[in-house]
Design an enzyme around this catalytic site. Structure first.
Site, PDB file in Angstrom:
ATOM      1  N   GLN A 113       0.822  -1.204   0.000  1.00  0.00           N
ATOM      2  CA  GLN A 113       0.000   0.000   0.000  1.00  0.00           C
ATOM      3  C   GLN A 113       0.861   1.261   0.000  1.00  0.00           C
ATOM      4  O   GLN A 113       0.342   2.368  -0.126  1.00  0.00           O
ATOM      5  CB  GLN A 113      -0.912   0.011   1.232  1.00  0.00           C
ATOM      6  CG  GLN A 113      -1.905  -1.136   1.277  1.00  0.00           C
ATOM      7  CD  GLN A 113      -2.656  -1.179   2.606  1.00  0.00           C
ATOM      8  OE1 GLN A 113      -2.180  -1.740   3.579  1.00  0.00           O
ATOM      9  NE2 GLN A 113      -3.824  -0.578   2.635  1.00  0.00           N
ATOM     10  N   VAL A 115       3.701   4.104  -1.079  1.00  0.00           N
ATOM     11  CA  VAL A 115       4.087   4.803  -2.313  1.00  0.00           C
ATOM     12  C   VAL A 115       5.535   5.268  -2.264  1.00  0.00           C
ATOM     13  O   VAL A 115       5.972   6.030  -3.127  1.00  0.00           O
ATOM     14  CB  VAL A 115       3.145   6.011  -2.567  1.00  0.00           C
ATOM     15  CG1 VAL A 115       1.734   5.544  -2.812  1.00  0.00           C
ATOM     16  CG2 VAL A 115       3.193   7.021  -1.406  1.00  0.00           C
ATOM     17  N   ASP A 116       6.294   4.793  -1.265  1.00  0.00           N
ATOM     18  CA  ASP A 116       7.654   5.294  -1.050  1.00  0.00           C
ATOM     19  C   ASP A 116       8.720   4.576  -1.859  1.00  0.00           C
ATOM     20  O   ASP A 116       9.877   4.994  -1.891  1.00  0.00           O
ATOM     21  CB  ASP A 116       8.013   5.245   0.441  1.00  0.00           C
ATOM     22  CG  ASP A 116       7.803   3.867   1.069  1.00  0.00           C
ATOM     23  OD1 ASP A 116       8.076   2.848   0.394  1.00  0.00           O
ATOM     24  OD2 ASP A 116       7.357   3.817   2.229  1.00  0.00           O
ATOM     25  N   HIS A 131      -1.158   1.475  -4.591  1.00  0.00           N
ATOM     26  CA  HIS A 131      -1.517   2.890  -4.699  1.00  0.00           C
ATOM     27  C   HIS A 131      -0.543   3.689  -5.561  1.00  0.00           C
ATOM     28  O   HIS A 131      -0.548   4.917  -5.521  1.00  0.00           O
ATOM     29  CB  HIS A 131      -1.600   3.507  -3.296  1.00  0.00           C
ATOM     30  CG  HIS A 131      -2.670   2.887  -2.463  1.00  0.00           C
ATOM     31  ND1 HIS A 131      -2.576   2.777  -1.079  1.00  0.00           N
ATOM     32  CD2 HIS A 131      -3.856   2.329  -2.807  1.00  0.00           C
ATOM     33  CE1 HIS A 131      -3.664   2.177  -0.616  1.00  0.00           C
ATOM     34  NE2 HIS A 131      -4.441   1.891  -1.642  1.00  0.00           N
ATOM     35  N   CYS A 139       1.396  12.730 -16.817  1.00  0.00           N
ATOM     36  CA  CYS A 139       0.681  13.881 -17.361  1.00  0.00           C
ATOM     37  C   CYS A 139      -0.766  13.482 -17.587  1.00  0.00           C
ATOM     38  O   CYS A 139      -1.041  12.473 -18.246  1.00  0.00           O
ATOM     39  CB  CYS A 139       1.316  14.338 -18.673  1.00  0.00           C
ATOM     40  SG  CYS A 139       0.374  15.670 -19.494  1.00  0.00           S
ATOM     41  N   CYS A 142      -1.408  14.108 -21.879  1.00  0.00           N
ATOM     42  CA  CYS A 142      -0.827  13.197 -22.873  1.00  0.00           C
ATOM     43  C   CYS A 142      -0.511  11.816 -22.307  1.00  0.00           C
ATOM     44  O   CYS A 142      -0.102  10.930 -23.055  1.00  0.00           O
ATOM     45  CB  CYS A 142       0.426  13.815 -23.489  1.00  0.00           C
ATOM     46  SG  CYS A 142       1.868  13.903 -22.388  1.00  0.00           S
ATOM     47  N   CYS A 193       3.790  18.305 -23.498  1.00  0.00           N
ATOM     48  CA  CYS A 193       2.571  18.906 -24.043  1.00  0.00           C
ATOM     49  C   CYS A 193       2.083  20.124 -23.263  1.00  0.00           C
ATOM     50  O   CYS A 193       1.109  20.760 -23.660  1.00  0.00           O
ATOM     51  CB  CYS A 193       1.451  17.861 -24.114  1.00  0.00           C
ATOM     52  SG  CYS A 193       0.727  17.440 -22.509  1.00  0.00           S
ATOM     53  N   SER A 232      -2.800  -0.812   9.395  1.00  0.00           N
ATOM     54  CA  SER A 232      -3.968  -0.825  10.270  1.00  0.00           C
ATOM     55  C   SER A 232      -5.196  -1.333   9.532  1.00  0.00           C
ATOM     56  O   SER A 232      -6.234  -1.558  10.142  1.00  0.00           O
ATOM     57  CB  SER A 232      -4.239   0.589  10.805  1.00  0.00           C
ATOM     58  OG  SER A 232      -4.560   1.455   9.724  1.00  0.00           O
ATOM     59  N   LEU A 274       8.533  -4.236  13.490  1.00  0.00           N
ATOM     60  CA  LEU A 274       8.605  -5.074  12.298  1.00  0.00           C
ATOM     61  C   LEU A 274      10.012  -5.504  11.927  1.00  0.00           C
ATOM     62  O   LEU A 274      10.225  -6.661  11.542  1.00  0.00           O
ATOM     63  CB  LEU A 274       7.940  -4.352  11.116  1.00  0.00           C
ATOM     64  CG  LEU A 274       6.427  -4.524  11.120  1.00  0.00           C
ATOM     65  CD1 LEU A 274       5.759  -3.290  11.691  1.00  0.00           C
ATOM     66  CD2 LEU A 274       5.905  -4.832   9.748  1.00  0.00           C
TER      67      LEU A 274
END
Length: 288
Positions: A113, A115-116, A131, A139, A142, A193, A232, A274
């Site tokens: 999950q 985005v790093d 995600h 863009c 385009c 563009c 979580s 963890l």
């Protein structure tokens, strides 16, 4: 005699949960679902845990971003400052343990999950980024995708010295900035563009692409077990995979410091940090 009762989150419960986790990993075919808690040891705050609780800003929605130039200016100003923390973060012991288990065949697939990009940096190139990822920009006109490093150079040229000084940064790279600073920020258009650039991530109010969701369902359906790491499970995009596994009778283990929405569906819970828990799991799997 019945099974001894242990208190959730107690040392006995954590030890029992870790034993279950190791047993499932030893059996191979495990699919990992990771969340923001896996990246906190890399210095990236989570959303709802101990580090995330102090960062309660309202997230940008897809509708707001696409409908308002001022909203896009606010997003890119804050993200330009926060990107330095994301780009400078390195995989921690948890990411490395997951990759070791993947290379040894004990973990069959990774869904994140986050985005790093830290799973990717640790070597897990095929991790499904549910995600999306902050390291790419798309863009909206385009549809060209480009590296975030390319945009970062352009924004730095347009806003020299803008990100000097400390700032609070969230898990999605959003930084706290005063409104008067944001007002003077210059946004870069698409270099091809001239269209609107957006990070290649799923915003609130935006749906995860259907093919990506279907791929995750396929992985969960084929799994011998589902292991949740540092999530979580507050949002349905992750919880649905736990529910699907549970309905199919696939064992679920959750490793997270704090309660989750999937706890009642889990065969075992581990409340340990963890990095330490996964490093120990790797050691035991190798010794088995």
């Amino acid at each position: 005699m019945g099974v001894p009762v242990t208190t959730p989150g107690s040392p006995a419960a954590d030890a029992a949960g870790l034993a279950v986790l190791v047993g499932l990993l030893a059996g191979r075919g495990v699919v990992v679902l990771s969340g923001a808690g896996l990246s906190t040891e890399s210095g990236i705050p989570d959303y709802r845990g101990e580090t995330g609780s102090r960062r309660r800003g309202v997230p940008m929605t897809f509708q707001e971003f696409t409908g308002s130039a001022a909203a896009r200016r606010r997003y890119w100003a804050r993200s330009h400052v926060g990107w330095r923390a994301i780009a400078g973060a390195e995989p921690n012991a948890g990411h490395r343990a997951v990759e070791q288990l993947r290379r040894s065949g004990h973990v069959a697939a990774v869904i994140t999950q986050n985005v790093d990009g830290l799973h990717r940096a640790a070597g897990t190139r095929a991790a499904v980024e549910l995600h999306g990822g902050l390291h790419r920009v798309v863009c909206l006109d385009c549809r060209r995708t480009s590296p975030r490093t390319e945009l970062d150079r352009r924004l730095e040229q347009l806003n020299d010295g803008f990100r000097d000084g400390p700032a609070l940064v969230r898990a999605d790279g959003d930084a706290e900035l005063a409104p008067e600073l944001v007002a003077g920020f210059r946004v870069a258009p698409c270099a091809v563009c001239g269209g609107v650039l957006k990070p290649d991530v799923v915003f609130f109010g935006e749906s995860v692409p259907k093919p990506r969701v279907e791929r995750c369902f396929e992985l969960v359906d084929a799994a011998q077990a589902l292991v949740v790491l540092g999530s979580s499970l507050t949002v349905m995009s992750g919880l649905r995979f736990v529910r699907r596994a549970a309905r199919a009778g696939t064992p679920v283990v959750i490793v997270n410091q704090g309660a989750t929405r999937g706890d009642e569906l889990a065969e075992a819970r581990v409340g340990l940090p963890l990095g330490a828990a996964l490093t120990e799991a790797v050691r035991r799997v190798r010794a088995s």
